[in-house]
Design a protein around this motif. Structure first.
Motif, PDB file in Angstrom:
ATOM      1  N   LYS A  55     -49.831  -0.265  81.445  1.00  0.00           N
ATOM      2  CA  LYS A  55     -49.433   0.865  82.293  1.00  0.00           C
ATOM      3  C   LYS A  55     -48.064   1.353  81.851  1.00  0.00           C
ATOM      4  N   GLU A 278     -56.004   4.011  83.851  1.00  0.00           N
ATOM      5  CA  GLU A 278     -55.585   2.608  83.814  1.00  0.00           C
ATOM      6  C   GLU A 278     -54.206   2.420  83.193  1.00  0.00           C
ATOM      7  N   GLU A 279     -53.714   3.429  82.473  1.00  0.00           N
ATOM      8  CA  GLU A 279     -52.381   3.352  81.881  1.00  0.00           C
ATOM      9  C   GLU A 279     -51.334   4.122  82.696  1.00  0.00           C
ATOM     10  N   LYS A 281     -48.959   4.656  85.836  1.00  0.00           N
ATOM     11  CA  LYS A 281     -48.272   3.900  86.878  1.00  0.00           C
ATOM     12  C   LYS A 281     -48.579   4.520  88.246  1.00  0.00           C
TER      13      LYS A 281
END
Length: 518
Positions: A55, A278-279, A281
């Motif tokens: 993330k 999914e990456e 924040k």
């Protein structure tokens, strides 16, 4: 250094939850790695875990991903296409605004899906969740068809067209007497740009997002220059061009549809952030915030840029201009006119970077869910980037530029794209009915996805009825051809011989390992 690898249980992720399940031990190897220097990475390799994607994308980078991908070469070229379809300055500005509103409505609907199903892959993840609760469910065919279109046609075309634009604008100054620069140097520069962007995205997520941030700023500077130039003309009382208003407005529905297609091409990329959830924040907060910041900003920038163009140039001049921004610079910037082609090149670079960044994640997510060879879902253990999927995207994109003319592929790009948008709106509405208690950190009013669905149907059906072009028949054939891959290799899980050895070779060669979800 010592090369070591472990044979671990094959990791087969559940397409809904994302959790992995053990399979028989005679499957492919789990991790192969050269001993990394960092202790954390060494631990990941020893445990047969790539750790997944990191993330590393915040609100600023997420907003830049949206704005930087949307603002490509389109705004510097598409004013011509929109004006051709509308016929007047006033109606042209309305179309640009309407395209921005439609893109915003679509992106807000995607924000609900992205926050309630926080998985990378965009439409793939949402169709899998809504219509397929297991890899043997027939409903997963919808997600596969999207992957089939997205990985082999839609996303590579986007990447190729942006890089070809970059190559054309880079080479053109070296051939000032040619109407069109020679094909070979253009394609050479295009391939070099593709290789550079793929290398950056493989090497570091931070480097890729930094490049996106920088190029986004340069795009906004270019649009600001055009806007200020137009405002100066208007303030000076030179309103003969923009003052034409709605003169010569066209009423042909087919031409208006063409105007919409040209405008929406310039806006395309509004869903890119959903591919990298999914990456991101705090995606439940930053996804809708980035959308609410990025797309209205882009819409305002596009409308102001068109005001700038139309205040300086007549409709007739815009229509005969291949690159509207370059001709505008010739009128307004004098000896500094050369800066505009530089801005256009940087704009193409940023859009292409955002496209390959997102496309690599689509390929990664679809392979992780069993729709493509699982090697494409592996993560580079040192860089924590989806190296195999980016390389695969690069290869497909290079193949698409081999033909001398991309027009046929581009023609049914919008057809396939809005078909997938419509299917995703159906998934959202279905989930509202099927899972009313699903946790939704962000929820849009129900009329928004309904409007987007109606517009999707119109943009898919209208060109078929109005033009009857064979291009759309080819698109349908390509979609159907995906079923001949889906049923034997995905639904019935037919295994290709020697894949374990191939996977082992690539794991050792690229130092990649399968993702693991805790």
């Amino acid at each position: 250094m010592t090369l070591c690898f472990q044979l671990k249980p094959w990791m087969s992720p559940n397409p809904v939850t994302g959790y992995t399940a053990s399979m028989p031990d005679n499957k492919a190897p789990s991790a192969v790695s050269e001993e990394p220097p960092e202790a954390a990475e060494e631990s990941l390799v020893k445990n047969g875990d790539s750790g997944g994607l990191k993330k590393s994308v915040g609100l600023v980078s997420g907003t830049a991903m949206i704005v930087g991908t949307m603002i490509g070469s389109g705004i510097f070229i598409s004013p011509k296409g929109v004006l051709e379809g509308t016929g007047s300055v006033g109606f042209s500005l309305i179309i640009w605004t309407a395209c921005g509103v439609l893109s915003t409505l679509g992106a807000l609907s995607y924000a609900e899906l992205g926050t309630s199903i926080p998985r990378s892959g965009g439409e793939h993840a949402y169709l899998m969740y809504a219509f397929g609760s297991g890899t043997r469910r027939i409903g997963t065919v919808l997600a596969f068809i999207y992957d089939w279109m997205g990985i082999f046609i839609l996303r590579p075309i986007m990447f190729s067209v942006m890089c070809l634009s970059l190559g054309t604008y880079t080479v053109k100054p070296f051939f000032p007497t040619c109407v069109e620069p020679p094909e070979m140097p253009v394609k050479l520069v295009t391939v070099l740009a593709m290789l550079l962007l793929a290398a950056i995205n493989i090497y570091s997520v931070k480097m890729a997002t930094s490049l996106q941030n920088i190029t986004t700023v340069t795009k906004l500077i270019a649009i600001m220059i055009v806007t200020i130039g137009g405002i100066y003309k208007i303030a000076s009382g030179q309103t003969q061009y923009i003052g034409e208003g709605f003169e010569d407005t066209r009423e042909d529905p087919s031409l208006i549809a063409i105007a919409f297609y040209n405008g929406l091409w310039a806006y395309d990329g509004w869903n890119n952030l959903n591919f990298i959830t999914e990456e991101l924040k705090q995606p439940e907060k930053n996804l809708p915030r980035a959308i609410m910041l990025g797309i209205p900003l882009t819409t305002v920038a596009y409308v102001l840029a068109n005001v700038g163009f139309m205040a300086v140039m007549s409709k007739e001049e815009i229509l005969i201009s291949r690159i509207v921004a370059v001709r505008w610079a010739g009128h307004m910037l004098g000896v500094m006119a050369w800066v505009m082609p530089v801005f256009v090149v940087l704009s193409c670079l940023g859009s292409a970077n955002g496209t390959i960044f997102a496309t690599g994640r689509l390929c990664y997510a679809s392979a992780r869910d069993g729709h493509f060879p699982s090697i494409l879902s592996y993560i580079q253990v040192k860089r924590r980037t989806p190296m195999p999927s980016i390389l695969f995207t690069l290869i497909i994109s290079i193949l698409t530029i081999i033909p001398s003319d991309l027009s046929t592929l581009i023609d049914f790009y919008s057809f396939c794209m809005w078909l997938s948008y419509g299917a995703t709106m159906v998934a959202l509405l279905y989930l509202r009915y099927k899972e009313p208690n699903l946790h939704r950190p962000y929820k849009v009013p129900i009329f928004i996805p309904v409007i987007v669905l109606i517009m999707s149907v119109y943009l898919v059906v209208s060109p078929i009825i109005q033009t009857g072009r064979v291009t759309f028949f080819y698109a349908i054939l390509f979609i159907i051809s995906g079923l001949f891959v889906y049923f034997p290799f995905v639904y019935y899980k037919l295994k290709v011989p020697k894949t374990d050895a191939v996977y082992r070779f690539f794991q050792i060669m690229f130092q990649v390992a399968p993702p693991h979800h805790d």
